[in-house]
Design an enzyme around this catalytic site. Structure first.
Site, mmCIF file in Angstrom:
data_model
loop_
_atom_site.group_PDB
_atom_site.id
_atom_site.type_symbol
_atom_site.label_atom_id
_atom_site.label_comp_id
_atom_site.label_asym_id
_atom_site.label_seq_id
_atom_site.Cartn_x
_atom_site.Cartn_y
_atom_site.Cartn_z
ATOM 1 N N ARG A 13 0.808 -1.228 0.000
ATOM 2 C CA ARG A 13 0.000 0.000 0.000
ATOM 3 C C ARG A 13 0.838 1.274 0.000
ATOM 4 N NH1 ARG A 13 -3.628 -1.193 4.960
ATOM 5 N NH2 ARG A 13 -4.271 0.970 4.696
ATOM 6 N N LYS A 20 9.104 -0.696 2.658
ATOM 7 C CA LYS A 20 8.310 0.134 3.574
ATOM 8 C C LYS A 20 9.118 0.663 4.755
ATOM 9 C CE LYS A 20 4.988 -1.777 6.113
ATOM 10 N NZ LYS A 20 3.629 -2.231 6.466
ATOM 11 N N GLN A 77 13.828 -13.519 5.370
ATOM 12 C CA GLN A 77 12.630 -14.357 5.374
ATOM 13 C C GLN A 77 12.090 -14.387 3.942
ATOM 14 O OE1 GLN A 77 9.016 -12.768 6.935
ATOM 15 N NE2 GLN A 77 8.123 -14.770 7.367
ATOM 16 N N ARG A 334 25.993 28.726 2.914
ATOM 17 C CA ARG A 334 26.289 27.361 2.450
ATOM 18 C C ARG A 334 27.400 26.736 3.292
ATOM 19 N NH1 ARG A 334 27.426 28.009 -3.630
ATOM 20 N NH2 ARG A 334 28.027 25.838 -3.330
ATOM 21 N N TYR A 388 35.992 30.918 -9.263
ATOM 22 C CA TYR A 388 36.016 29.666 -10.018
ATOM 23 C C TYR A 388 36.315 29.965 -11.479
ATOM 24 C CZ TYR A 388 34.150 25.064 -11.461
ATOM 25 O OH TYR A 388 33.987 23.802 -11.968
HETATM 26 C C1 UD1 Z 1 -0.331 -8.553 13.171
HETATM 27 C C2 UD1 Z 1 -0.824 -9.466 14.283
HETATM 28 C C3 UD1 Z 1 -2.092 -8.867 14.875
HETATM 29 C C4 UD1 Z 1 -1.816 -7.463 15.371
HETATM 30 C C5 UD1 Z 1 -1.248 -6.618 14.254
HETATM 31 C C6 UD1 Z 1 -0.796 -5.309 14.790
HETATM 32 C C7 UD1 Z 1 -0.216 -11.732 13.709
HETATM 33 C C8 UD1 Z 1 -0.665 -13.020 13.129
HETATM 34 N N1 UD1 Z 1 -1.116 -10.759 13.740
HETATM 35 O O1 UD1 Z 1 -1.315 -8.589 12.154
HETATM 36 O O2 UD1 Z 1 -2.555 -9.664 15.952
HETATM 37 O O3 UD1 Z 1 -3.009 -6.888 15.857
HETATM 38 O O4 UD1 Z 1 -0.107 -7.242 13.661
HETATM 39 O O5 UD1 Z 1 -0.422 -4.467 13.740
HETATM 40 O O6 UD1 Z 1 0.916 -11.651 14.137
HETATM 41 N N2 UD1 Z 1 5.962 -9.519 8.822
HETATM 42 C C9 UD1 Z 1 7.095 -10.191 8.419
HETATM 43 N N3 UD1 Z 1 6.972 -11.368 7.768
HETATM 44 C C10 UD1 Z 1 5.764 -11.933 7.498
HETATM 45 C C11 UD1 Z 1 4.609 -11.224 7.894
HETATM 46 C C12 UD1 Z 1 4.735 -10.024 8.563
HETATM 47 O O7 UD1 Z 1 8.208 -9.727 8.656
HETATM 48 O O8 UD1 Z 1 5.752 -13.007 6.907
HETATM 49 C C13 UD1 Z 1 6.112 -8.229 9.530
HETATM 50 C C14 UD1 Z 1 5.524 -7.060 8.750
HETATM 51 O O9 UD1 Z 1 6.520 -6.447 7.961
HETATM 52 C C15 UD1 Z 1 5.052 -6.151 9.854
HETATM 53 C C16 UD1 Z 1 4.682 -7.102 10.978
HETATM 54 O O10 UD1 Z 1 5.367 -8.289 10.713
HETATM 55 O O11 UD1 Z 1 6.073 -5.314 10.318
HETATM 56 C C17 UD1 Z 1 3.176 -7.353 11.066
HETATM 57 O O12 UD1 Z 1 2.753 -7.910 9.853
HETATM 58 P P1 UD1 Z 1 1.321 -7.616 9.273
HETATM 59 O O13 UD1 Z 1 1.143 -8.356 8.019
HETATM 60 O O14 UD1 Z 1 1.050 -6.169 9.271
HETATM 61 O O15 UD1 Z 1 0.409 -8.321 10.391
HETATM 62 P P2 UD1 Z 1 -1.103 -8.100 10.628
HETATM 63 O O16 UD1 Z 1 -1.846 -9.037 9.773
HETATM 64 O O17 UD1 Z 1 -1.426 -6.680 10.553
#
Ligand code: UD1
Ligand code: MG
Length: 458
Positions: A13, A20, A77, A334, A388
């Site tokens: 998004r 991000k 990952q 500057r 210059y």
């Molecule tokens: C997650 C939580 C949710 C919480 C919310 C808060 C889980 C299953 N859910 O949901 O309970 O309320 O965050 O914002 O944990 N990320 C990775 N690798 C992945 C997936 C995610 O590094 O495979 C990182 C994302 O970059 C992000 C964070 O983990 O920084 C959260 O991921 P996101 O997909 O936003 O989780 P939500 O579904 O929002």
């Protein structure tokens, strides 16, 4: 403690090629806000889980490894199979005997104080979750409690209608005993609405294993707000700037409007500093006692000494301004500019890599580059140091008490001696001797017989 920062999500998004977590908030990548906060907790291990953007994230992380803190490691990952799967990638980097704090790389404004509270309630052997009551919990994981005790977290997409009415949400930030974490992650399943390995599923496992699950709350909702879009980034930027402005006000700085200042770095202010609206400060900026900054000025990595005034629309970068000096309006200092006390730099004057001693003035329309200027020098309107030749830079020296007549060009290398005067319009190509008038202008003459041509009508 160990800290794992999850930063592998792609941030679709954001509509951007930049990962991000590298988008800047207050001029600094989101991820570095999280790293800086984590470092306040002095973790023994700090690991960033990355995914998208190739080497961009590890490169930024590597630049943080300057030796003053424990080394930050990175783990890839790929593919991204959920938050539980993300934490799994960090496991080899963690110390089993210390608890593990999980942070998100896209949640930049959590305070170290809130994290310390969480660490305190969790101790070494409890699972701690940072939770918050939210008016609109839509899309977030809900904290399910029985008799006041947390029993599990359910994701929006997996929740029943009753569970969706719960307003206490999971911020995602957790503190977990590491040996348990390893064991629980090993038995996660992805049989849920999103087909992901949810970190949140370890909560039910903790309850089943008799490990107490506790919670702490941040001081405000924005502390756990994440960035998923440019709209959310802009909202958090304003929140953060308002926090900075409030902290400045608390310290006695006068801000004409706390909603109209942007600090992208460190702004250090003495007593009785006044900052008008629309100013931007970048890097480290020092404003000493009694400094006034006029509206719409931009100041980058500079120091302004006591009592100096910067008038509106000035741009100052890597410069030192002496006490009681007056800069602007519309002045540009500057890099490499050093002004001593009571120097006046007026409108449309540009100064670069030059030292100007006390009580000297360049008040209108001038370019002073690669120059050493003495005390009490007056640089007239339209003066230009021609520093210059298209390939090399040369210095101009203007000694104390010199007077440079308007519209002069000083073709460097050249020296104007102490107390010398240059007549207006002089093109100086050789040194001007001290105490004398030097002028390069042809003598003025009037042609008595000349008549202005007139148009003849046909
Ligand atoms: C997650 C939580 C949710 C919480 C919310 C808060 C889980 C299953 N859910 O949901 O309970 O309320 O965050 O914002 O944990 N990320 C990775 N690798 C992945 C997936 C995610 O590094 O495979 C990182 C994302 O970059 C992000 C964070 O983990 O920084 C959260 O991921 P996101 O997909 O936003 O989780 P939500 O579904 O929002
Ligand atoms: Mg999210």
């Amino acid at each position: 403690m160990n800290v794992v920062i999850l930063a592998a999500g792609m941030g679709k998004r954001m509509q951007s090629a930049l990962p991000k977590v590298l988008h800047p908030l207050a001029g600094k990548p989101l991820l570095l806000h999280v790293i800086d906060t984590a470092r306040e907790l002095a973790p023994s291990k700090l690991c960033v889980i990355y995914g998208h953007g190739g080497a961009a994230v590890p490169d930024v992380v590597a630049r943080q490894n300057t030796g003053a803190y424990a080394e930050i490691t990175t783990a890839l990952q790929e593919p991204q199979l959920g938050t539980g799967h993300a934490v799994m990638q960090g496991l080899p980097h963690l110390d089993d005997d210390a608890p593990t704090l999980v942070l998100y790389g896209d949640v930049p404004l959590t305070s170290a104080a809130s994290l310390k509270r969480l660490a305190e309630v969790a101790g070494k052997d409890k699972l701690g979750i940072l939770t918050v009551e939210q008016d609109n919990p839509h899309g977030l994981g809900r904290i399910v409690r029985h008799g006041g005790h947390i029993v599990r977290i359910v994701e929006e997409k997996d929740a029943s209608d009753d569970e969706r009415r719960i307003r206490e949400i999971n911020s995602g930030i957790m503190m977990i005993p590491t040996r348990h974490l390893k064991q629980w992650l090993g038995s996660l399943s992805n049989e849920n609405a999103q087909g992901e390995y949810y970190l949140t599923d370890i909560v039910a496992q903790a309850v089943a294993d008799g490990v107490p699950v506790v919670s702490a709350s941040p001081s405000a909702q924005w502390e756990v707000a994440g960035v998923n879009s440019k709209v959310q980034l802009a909202e958090l930027e304003r929140r953060h700037q308002l926090n900075i402005a409030n902290a400045l006000l608390e310290r006695g700085v006068t801000l004409l409007d706390p909603a109209r200042i942007d600090v992208r770095g460190e702004l250090i202010c003495g007593r009785d500093v006044v900052i008008d609206v629309g100013c931007v400060f970048e890097g480290r900026v020092d404003l000493a006692d009694g400094v006034h900054i006029g509206a719409n000025s931009v100041i980058i990595n500079s120091a302004i000494a006591a009592g100096a005034q910067v008038k509106p629309f000035s741009h100052i970068e890597e410069a030192v301004v002496g006490a009681k000096s007056i800069i602007g309006p519309f002045a540009r200092l500057r890099p490499g500019t050093t002004l001593a006390e009571d120097v006046h730099v007026g409108n449309f004057v540009e100064i670069k890599n030059s030292q100007i001693a006390a009580h000297s003035k360049a008040n209108h329309l001038a370019y002073v580059g690669d120059a050493t200027v003495g005390s009490r020098v007056n640089i007239g309107a339209g003066t230009i140091t021609c520093n210059y030749d298209g390939a090399n830079k040369f210095r101009t020296v203007i000694e104390d008490d010199a007077f440079i007549g308007s519209d002069s060009q000083l073709v460097a290398p050249v020296t104007v001696g102490k107390g010398a005067t240059l007549g207006a319009g002089t093109t100086l190509t050789k040194d001007a001797p001290a105490g004398k008038l030097t002028i390069s202008r042809p003598k003025q003459l009037t042609i008595e017989s000349w008549k202005r041509p007139v148009k003849t009508k046909h």
